[in-house]
Scaffold this motif. Structure first.
Motif, mmCIF file in Angstrom:
data_model
loop_
_atom_site.group_PDB
_atom_site.id
_atom_site.type_symbol
_atom_site.label_atom_id
_atom_site.label_comp_id
_atom_site.label_asym_id
_atom_site.label_seq_id
_atom_site.Cartn_x
_atom_site.Cartn_y
_atom_site.Cartn_z
ATOM 1 N N SER A 231 29.278 45.088 55.841
ATOM 2 C CA SER A 231 30.083 46.136 55.212
ATOM 3 C C SER A 231 31.532 45.705 55.040
ATOM 4 C CB SER A 231 30.019 47.420 56.052
ATOM 5 O OG SER A 231 30.424 47.172 57.388
ATOM 6 N N ASP A 232 32.053 44.971 56.012
ATOM 7 C CA ASP A 232 33.434 44.487 55.910
ATOM 8 C C ASP A 232 33.552 43.344 54.909
ATOM 9 O OD1 ASP A 232 34.264 46.306 57.805
ATOM 10 O OD2 ASP A 232 34.120 44.904 59.483
ATOM 11 N N ILE A 233 32.512 42.500 54.839
ATOM 12 C CA ILE A 233 32.530 41.351 53.922
ATOM 13 C C ILE A 233 32.602 41.812 52.466
ATOM 14 C CG2 ILE A 233 31.165 39.409 53.035
ATOM 15 C CD1 ILE A 233 30.135 38.986 55.902
ATOM 16 N N ILE A 234 31.759 42.762 52.099
ATOM 17 C CA ILE A 234 31.707 43.176 50.690
ATOM 18 C C ILE A 234 32.894 44.071 50.303
ATOM 19 C CG2 ILE A 234 29.213 42.936 50.534
ATOM 20 C CD1 ILE A 234 29.012 45.992 50.804
ATOM 21 N N GLU A 235 33.627 44.536 51.300
ATOM 22 C CA GLU A 235 34.819 45.333 51.020
ATOM 23 C C GLU A 235 36.100 44.516 51.188
ATOM 24 O OE1 GLU A 235 35.075 48.339 49.790
ATOM 25 O OE2 GLU A 235 32.896 48.586 49.673
ATOM 26 N N SER A 236 35.962 43.219 51.384
ATOM 27 C CA SER A 236 37.125 42.356 51.563
ATOM 28 C C SER A 236 37.926 42.264 50.268
ATOM 29 C CB SER A 236 36.689 40.961 51.999
ATOM 30 O OG SER A 236 35.979 40.307 50.959
ATOM 31 N N ASN A 237 39.157 41.844 50.382
ATOM 32 C CA ASN A 237 40.016 41.704 49.202
ATOM 33 C C ASN A 237 39.452 40.693 48.216
ATOM 34 O OD1 ASN A 237 41.879 43.597 50.124
ATOM 35 N ND2 ASN A 237 43.126 42.061 51.178
ATOM 36 N N ARG A 238 38.898 39.598 48.737
ATOM 37 C CA ARG A 238 38.344 38.573 47.856
ATOM 38 C C ARG A 238 37.164 39.110 47.070
ATOM 39 N NH1 ARG A 238 36.423 32.389 49.558
ATOM 40 N NH2 ARG A 238 36.453 31.545 47.423
ATOM 41 N N ALA A 239 36.279 39.843 47.751
ATOM 42 C CA ALA A 239 35.118 40.408 47.076
ATOM 43 C C ALA A 239 35.545 41.420 46.013
ATOM 44 C CB ALA A 239 34.191 41.069 48.097
ATOM 45 N N LYS A 240 36.476 42.272 46.347
ATOM 46 C CA LYS A 240 36.949 43.269 45.388
ATOM 47 C C LYS A 240 37.619 42.611 44.187
ATOM 48 C CE LYS A 240 37.647 47.111 48.624
ATOM 49 N NZ LYS A 240 38.648 48.009 49.244
ATOM 50 N N SER A 241 38.336 41.528 44.441
ATOM 51 C CA SER A 241 39.015 40.816 43.365
ATOM 52 C C SER A 241 38.017 40.254 42.363
ATOM 53 C CB SER A 241 39.880 39.699 43.945
ATOM 54 O OG SER A 241 40.516 38.959 42.923
ATOM 55 N N VAL B 76 34.934 41.416 41.691
ATOM 56 C CA VAL B 76 34.345 42.528 40.939
ATOM 57 C C VAL B 76 35.332 43.071 39.915
ATOM 58 C CG1 VAL B 76 33.416 44.867 41.102
ATOM 59 C CG2 VAL B 76 32.794 43.161 42.822
ATOM 60 N N ASN B 77 36.558 43.297 40.340
ATOM 61 C CA ASN B 77 37.568 43.840 39.422
ATOM 62 C C ASN B 77 37.868 42.868 38.284
ATOM 63 O OD1 ASN B 77 37.799 46.149 40.986
ATOM 64 N ND2 ASN B 77 39.490 45.355 42.206
ATOM 65 N N GLY B 78 37.839 41.578 38.591
ATOM 66 C CA GLY B 78 38.063 40.584 37.556
ATOM 67 C C GLY B 78 36.998 40.640 36.473
ATOM 68 N N PHE B 79 35.735 40.725 36.892
ATOM 69 C CA PHE B 79 34.660 40.782 35.906
ATOM 70 C C PHE B 79 34.658 42.100 35.141
ATOM 71 C CE2 PHE B 79 32.500 37.218 38.263
ATOM 72 C CZ PHE B 79 32.534 36.334 37.191
ATOM 73 N N SER B 80 35.218 43.141 35.731
ATOM 74 C CA SER B 80 35.367 44.398 34.994
ATOM 75 C C SER B 80 36.291 44.197 33.796
ATOM 76 C CB SER B 80 35.926 45.487 35.912
ATOM 77 O OG SER B 80 35.002 45.820 36.926
ATOM 78 N N ARG B 81 37.202 43.237 33.931
ATOM 79 C CA ARG B 81 38.104 42.881 32.828
ATOM 80 C C ARG B 81 37.548 41.704 32.029
ATOM 81 N NH1 ARG B 81 41.501 42.875 37.384
ATOM 82 N NH2 ARG B 81 41.735 40.602 37.181
ATOM 83 N N ARG B 82 36.289 41.302 32.337
ATOM 84 C CA ARG B 82 35.639 40.142 31.737
ATOM 85 C C ARG B 82 36.461 38.884 32.013
ATOM 86 N NH1 ARG B 82 31.290 41.698 29.270
ATOM 87 N NH2 ARG B 82 30.886 39.593 28.545
ATOM 88 N N GLU B 83 36.898 38.771 33.261
ATOM 89 C CA GLU B 83 37.742 37.654 33.678
ATOM 90 C C GLU B 83 37.195 37.060 34.973
ATOM 91 O OE1 GLU B 83 42.329 37.165 35.285
ATOM 92 O OE2 GLU B 83 41.868 38.748 33.849
ATOM 93 N N ALA B 84 36.937 35.753 34.976
ATOM 94 C CA ALA B 84 36.414 35.068 36.160
ATOM 95 C C ALA B 84 37.570 34.651 37.059
ATOM 96 C CB ALA B 84 35.593 33.847 35.751
ATOM 97 N N ILE B 85 37.634 35.232 38.235
ATOM 98 C CA ILE B 85 38.724 34.962 39.162
ATOM 99 C C ILE B 85 38.518 33.642 39.896
ATOM 100 C CG2 ILE B 85 39.938 35.805 41.217
ATOM 101 C CD1 ILE B 85 40.429 37.450 38.682
ATOM 102 N N GLU B 86 37.273 33.388 40.322
ATOM 103 C CA GLU B 86 36.969 32.206 41.124
ATOM 104 C C GLU B 86 36.736 30.975 40.244
ATOM 105 O OE1 GLU B 86 36.802 31.867 44.423
ATOM 106 O OE2 GLU B 86 37.100 33.977 44.994
ATOM 107 N N PRO C 235 28.584 35.634 46.362
ATOM 108 C CA PRO C 235 28.496 36.684 45.337
ATOM 109 C C PRO C 235 27.162 36.777 44.622
ATOM 110 C CG PRO C 235 30.538 35.446 45.126
ATOM 111 C CD PRO C 235 29.677 34.694 46.081
ATOM 112 N N CYS C 236 26.463 35.633 44.475
ATOM 113 C CA CYS C 236 25.240 35.665 43.682
ATOM 114 C C CYS C 236 24.299 34.549 44.119
ATOM 115 C CB CYS C 236 25.564 35.528 42.197
ATOM 116 S SG CYS C 236 26.077 33.851 41.737
#
Length: 290
Positions: free
Chosen positions: A256-266, A268-278, A236-237
């Motif tokens: 393209s498939d890697i960055i659209e994977s469920n884990r990658a999306k999770s 990004v969406n987590g940080f949108s909620r200011r929440e660290a998933i990993e 991710p970084c």
């Protein structure tokens, strides 16, 4: 299509220093091959215009860095290189006049983190000499970084650690002011045409052994940036230097498939909620800066 502000490419994980602030990698020492690099560029081209030779390792150690820059130019990329600066005299002919090279970042705090570097004057003067030559002959930007301030006692520690280097810089660029009086942590100042100096607080690299915080916070990982390690592992970084958050390998799975994977999306969406998933993200000191 998603566009990243930057994509980090680790062209080698080998380093010539052992800085106290930078954990040594436990991965197999490796130098990226030109064909693998070419494949990476072809896959990431739709997603960014800027690549950074940086994660772990010292990019100036790579014997074919000039060819990597030439290929980057052919593919339409602008390159930013982050280096400890100790090899700049040996590598400068492979850097200067390379059209792809946009910026060179010098981690001057590398000197502070190594007891084996004895001549601070020679070290900084070699870097300043390169900076002046680059500005004179090219459009390259130069960033001088001192990211070694202590959060609790920044002013005193800054003077103790950095005063000699700052004095050399002041004299070399004929500054009529003290840098200490101008610079603000996390903000750079312009000290000459296309030459900038930035001081910031030292941070801890993320580590699964660290104490986990509340998990609340934000990160630009997979939103504005993404990293590719020397073996092709996508992370991710630029702070996941061990590939803990392994999203896939670009040599086996399309980027393209890697960055659209469920884990990658999770993530990004987590940080949108200011929440660290990993878990690694919850143990990252840098996340607290946001």
């Amino acid at each position: 299509m998603k566009k990243y502000k930057k994509i980090y490419i680790e062209i080698t994980n080998v380093c010539n220093l052992s800085c106290r602030f930078c954990p040594q990698t436990v991965r197999q020492p490796e130098f990226m091959k030109l064909e693998i690099f070419k494949n990476i560029l072809e896959q990431i081209k739709p997603y960014t215009d800027y690549i950074y030779f940086h994660v772990k390792g010292e990019p100036l150690l790579h014997p074919e860095i000039d060819k990597f820059l030439d290929l980057s130019y052919e593919k339409g990329f602008k390159v930013n290189v982050t280096t400890n600066g100790t090899l700049i005299n040996k590598a400068k002919d492979k850097l200067l006049l390379k059209s792809a090279l946009r910026q060179v970042n010098f981690s001057l705090h590398s000197f502070d983190g190594n007891d084996g570097l004895d001549n601070k004057d020679e070290y900084i003067n070699n870097i300043i000499s390169f900076a002046k030559e680059a500005v004179d002959k090219t459009n390259i930007l130069i960033s001088l970084r001192l990211w070694n301030l202590d959060m609790d006692n920044a002013t005193n520690l800054q003077r103790k650690r950095n005063s000699q280097i700052l004095e050399i810089i002041e004299k070399s660029f004929n500054l009529d002011y003290k840098i200490e009086e101008k610079v603000i942590p996390s903000r750079g100042i312009k000290i000459a045409d296309r030459v900038y100096l930035n001081q910031d607080y030292e941070f801890k690299w993320p580590d699964l052994k660290e104490i986990e915080d509340t998990g609340k916070g934000f990160c630009h990982g997979l939103r504005n940036q993404v990293g590719i390690l020397v073996d092709g592992t996508v992370v991710p970084c630029c702070l996941d230097g061990e590939g803990i958050i392994n999203l896939g390998n670009i040599s086996k799975t399309l980027f393209s498939d890697i960055i659209e994977s469920n884990r990658a999306k999770s993530i990004v969406n987590g940080f949108s909620r200011r929440e660290a998933i990993e878990e690694l993200c919850r143990k990252c000191g840098y996340m607290k800066r946001f």
